[in-house]
Write a protein that holds these residues in place. Structure first.
Motif, PDB file in Angstrom:
ATOM      1  N   LEU A  88      11.111 -29.722   2.441  1.00  0.00           N
ATOM      2  CA  LEU A  88      12.471 -30.237   2.238  1.00  0.00           C
ATOM      3  C   LEU A  88      13.423 -29.826   3.349  1.00  0.00           C
ATOM      4  N   ASN A 127      15.818 -37.331  -2.777  1.00  0.00           N
ATOM      5  CA  ASN A 127      17.042 -36.788  -3.370  1.00  0.00           C
ATOM      6  C   ASN A 127      16.739 -36.045  -4.669  1.00  0.00           C
ATOM      7  N   ARG A 144      15.176 -32.734  -3.767  1.00  0.00           N
ATOM      8  CA  ARG A 144      16.206 -31.820  -3.264  1.00  0.00           C
ATOM      9  C   ARG A 144      17.063 -31.272  -4.399  1.00  0.00           C
ATOM     10  N   LYS A 196      15.023 -28.712  -6.493  1.00  0.00           N
ATOM     11  CA  LYS A 196      14.863 -27.466  -5.753  1.00  0.00           C
ATOM     12  C   LYS A 196      16.177 -26.712  -5.687  1.00  0.00           C
ATOM     13  N   ALA A 197      17.272 -27.431  -5.465  1.00  0.00           N
ATOM     14  CA  ALA A 197      18.583 -26.784  -5.400  1.00  0.00           C
ATOM     15  C   ALA A 197      18.926 -26.132  -6.732  1.00  0.00           C
ATOM     16  N   VAL A 240      17.213 -27.055   1.336  1.00  0.00           N
ATOM     17  CA  VAL A 240      16.882 -28.361   0.757  1.00  0.00           C
ATOM     18  C   VAL A 240      17.202 -29.508   1.718  1.00  0.00           C
ATOM     19  N   GLY A 241      17.471 -29.183   2.989  1.00  0.00           N
ATOM     20  CA  GLY A 241      17.540 -30.221   4.008  1.00  0.00           C
ATOM     21  C   GLY A 241      18.916 -30.707   4.391  1.00  0.00           C
ATOM     22  N   TYR A 242      19.977 -29.912   4.104  1.00  0.00           N
ATOM     23  CA  TYR A 242      21.330 -30.313   4.494  1.00  0.00           C
ATOM     24  C   TYR A 242      21.868 -29.388   5.576  1.00  0.00           C
ATOM     25  N   PHE A 284      26.165 -31.035   1.277  1.00  0.00           N
ATOM     26  CA  PHE A 284      25.355 -30.598   0.146  1.00  0.00           C
ATOM     27  C   PHE A 284      26.194 -30.518  -1.120  1.00  0.00           C
TER      28      PHE A 284
END
Length: 561
Positions: free
Chosen positions: A473, A510, A513, A516-517, A535-537, A543
């Motif tokens: 991610l 999404n 993410r 996971k967040a 998570v990829g931001y 985010f």
């Protein structure tokens, strides 16, 4: 009935205590909008009678009538048909009265003195809003269906990891996953494991047909099993289905002895249910199916061992034949037999090497593959010529080859040349040399086929993509990157993923993410900006906006809740 932009049909009810107004409006709408299904009433009470007999989409009503005024009628309409659009006609320029009507749920109002064009325009506006609401409802329905399809795929993938021993089996991990994937099983209770095998495909050779048949077997078994157990099911290895079962606790006596008696009674009942399942599969879809069920419930962490035992039984000598029904040899605490000890010894020494063959197949190491295959057969044949050892080696090799064929399918002509059906139907009468020759020939074909890889099975592609996304991610999970991983055109991958998973690729990213967040916010001490990156931001603000748009609260508010 009126046909809206989405092809929906609408009914309109005209209500007024003056017949001349009702008849005039009926005549006007009959000419200008002949598609509307028109109904009329000369009082609020007549209107309620009609509304009680059918669904009305639009009501065009006088706002002041004897007995029951328009606002009272509005309240009754909204109670019965909340989505109905109520348009009031009035001869009074009474702003406060009209404002009260609109605040109570009325759609619009106009003076009776306004032109026909104005009245038709207002009705058209109501139709447009009905269309928009119907479209939004359809999108929500489709989203729910897609979400359910995605959950089913994820459930099956997770059951695979439980059976293969790659899932975390701590109570907290199990509880989190089972809740997240909506699996109807209790973490604190052990599991009965049931395996089903398609004995013969009855001429259904296409992979899509076989997947459909496996799904049908799941449904047929599910209809019977859900009477006495909660369960989750998954297709395994292309020709098997696995069920994780927990008996529904009966009401009555409690205590260890009572529980043992109840579970013994359930196991006996389940065996009879499997007889019915076999008969239904034979009659409804023309397939013979064999079953093996664990002798006792096993702990979650023991599922891989139970799966291996049942699989060996199902594909071994005891499982030979059609519509076989077996029970596992051991319970979770029974002493291991000499046969099992021999199997364990062989597994520890040989199965790791057999698994390595899959690595060589995947990476094109033909010389290494040939050398290791020769070694495995030489040692197995010299050490023990029993049928059990032969079955174990056969099963291990078949698993490696089937897994590879699922990833890199052969065309029908090549598959026929080598006889892939042998991988799912073990012949213990073959000599070691015949087995060796068969698997060497199959390997040569697979290595040649890998030089021009075929497209992966669609479900395998989705599972591989999902696994990569979940573990990367914080890295590049763009469509181009993911397409490169599975060697497909990006546009084609996008269409394939949505068709197979039921949701768009970006939607799944999404979702991954977000999950996971949420996990990191609740179960870690990472700062918000750290979780954002994980998570990829790149941007903490991006985010936060993303999180609030999906959860309705900020990440910090979610953590504090």
């Amino acid at each position: 009935m009126e046909t809206g932009r989405r092809g929906l049909m609408y009914r309109m009810l005209i209500v007024d205590d003056l017949p001349v107004i009702v008849e005039g409006l009926l005549d006007m709408f009959g000419k200008r909008k002949p598609e509307l299904e028109l109904h009329s009433a000369y009082s609020a009470y007549q209107a309620l009678d009609i509304l009680g007999r059918m669904r009305i989409n639009i009501v065009l009503s006088d706002i002041r009538m004897p007995g029951m005024e328009g606002i009272e009628l509005l309240h009754e309409i909204k109670r019965r048909w909340p989505m109905c659009k109520v348009i009031f006609l009035t001869s009074f320029d009474d702003f406060q009265y009209v404002k009260h009507a609109i605040s109570g749920g009325g759609f619009d109002y106009m003076l009776k003195t306004e032109s026909d064009e104005s009245i038709v325009k207002t009705v058209d506006k109501a139709i447009a809003e009905l269309d928009a609401e119907a479209e939004a409802s359809q999108r929500l329905l489709e989203a729910n269906l897609q979400s359910k399809q995605a959950i089913t795929l994820l459930q099956q993938a997770y059951i695979h990891t439980l059976l293969k021993g790659t899932a975390r089996t701590s109570e907290s991990s199990l509880r989190s996953k089972i809740h997240e994937l909506e699996i109807p099983l209790a973490v604190e209770r052990p599991i009965y494991l049931l395996l089903g095998r398609i004995d013969s495909w009855g001429g259904k050779g296409a992979q899509a047909d076989r997947k459909l048949m496996l799904f049908a077997v799941q449904n047929i078994a599910g209809e019977s099993l859900r009477q006495t157990a909660r369960f989750a099911a998954a297709e395994v290895d292309g020709s098997n289905v696995a069920w994780l079962l927990q008996p529904i606790a009966p009401h009555g006596e409690s205590g260890e002895g009572a529980q043992e008696e109840a579970e013994e009674a359930w196991l006996e009942s389940a065996s009879k249910q499997l007889d019915a399942v076999q008969a239904n599969c034979r009659e409804a879809i023309g397939l013979a199916v064999s079953f093996v069920i664990s002798h006792a419930a096993v702990r979650w962490e023991s599922l891989p061992e139970a799966y291996d035992e049942l699989l060996s039984l199902l594909w071994g000598e005891q499982g030979a034949g059609s519509e076989v029904k077996l029970t596992g040899l051991t319970g979770p605490y029974s002493p291991r037999s000499t046969l099992e000890a021999a199997r364990s010894k062989l597994a520890s020494r040989k199965m790791k090497k057999i698994g390595l063959l899959g690595h060589y197949l995947e990476n094109g190491g033909k010389a290494e593959f040939d050398s290791l295959l020769d070694e495995i057969f030489a040692h197995a044949a010299d050490e023990n010529r029993s049928s059990f050892v032969k079955l174990e080696v056969y099963h291990g090799l078949a698993s490696v080859f089937l897994s590879h064929v699922n990833l890199y399918p052969l065309d029908g002509k090549l598959a026929a040349q080598i006889g892939l059906d042998r991988l799912s139907h073990i012949d213990v009468n073959l000599s070691w040399q015949e087995l060796h020759t068969y698997f060497r020939k199959l390997a040569e074909l697979l290595f040649a086929n890998r030089e021009e890889p075929a497209a992966e099975d669609e479900h395998v592609v989705v599972l591989r993509i999902n696994a990569y996304i979940n573990s990367h991610l914080a890295e590049d999970v763009s469509l181009v990157k993911l397409a490169g991983i599975v060697h497909l055109n990006p546009s084609y991958l996008s269409r394939l993923y949505k068709r197979t998973a039921g949701i768009g690729l970006s939607d799944y990213i999404n979702m991954a993410r977000m999950e996971k967040a949420k996990e990191l916010l609740k179960h870690s001490a990472y700062k918000i900006y750290e979780i954002s990156a994980m998570v990829g931001y790149d941007s903490r603000l991006s985010f936060i906006r993303f999180f609030k748009a999906n959860m309705g609260v900020t990440p910090q508010e979610y953590r504090d809740s």
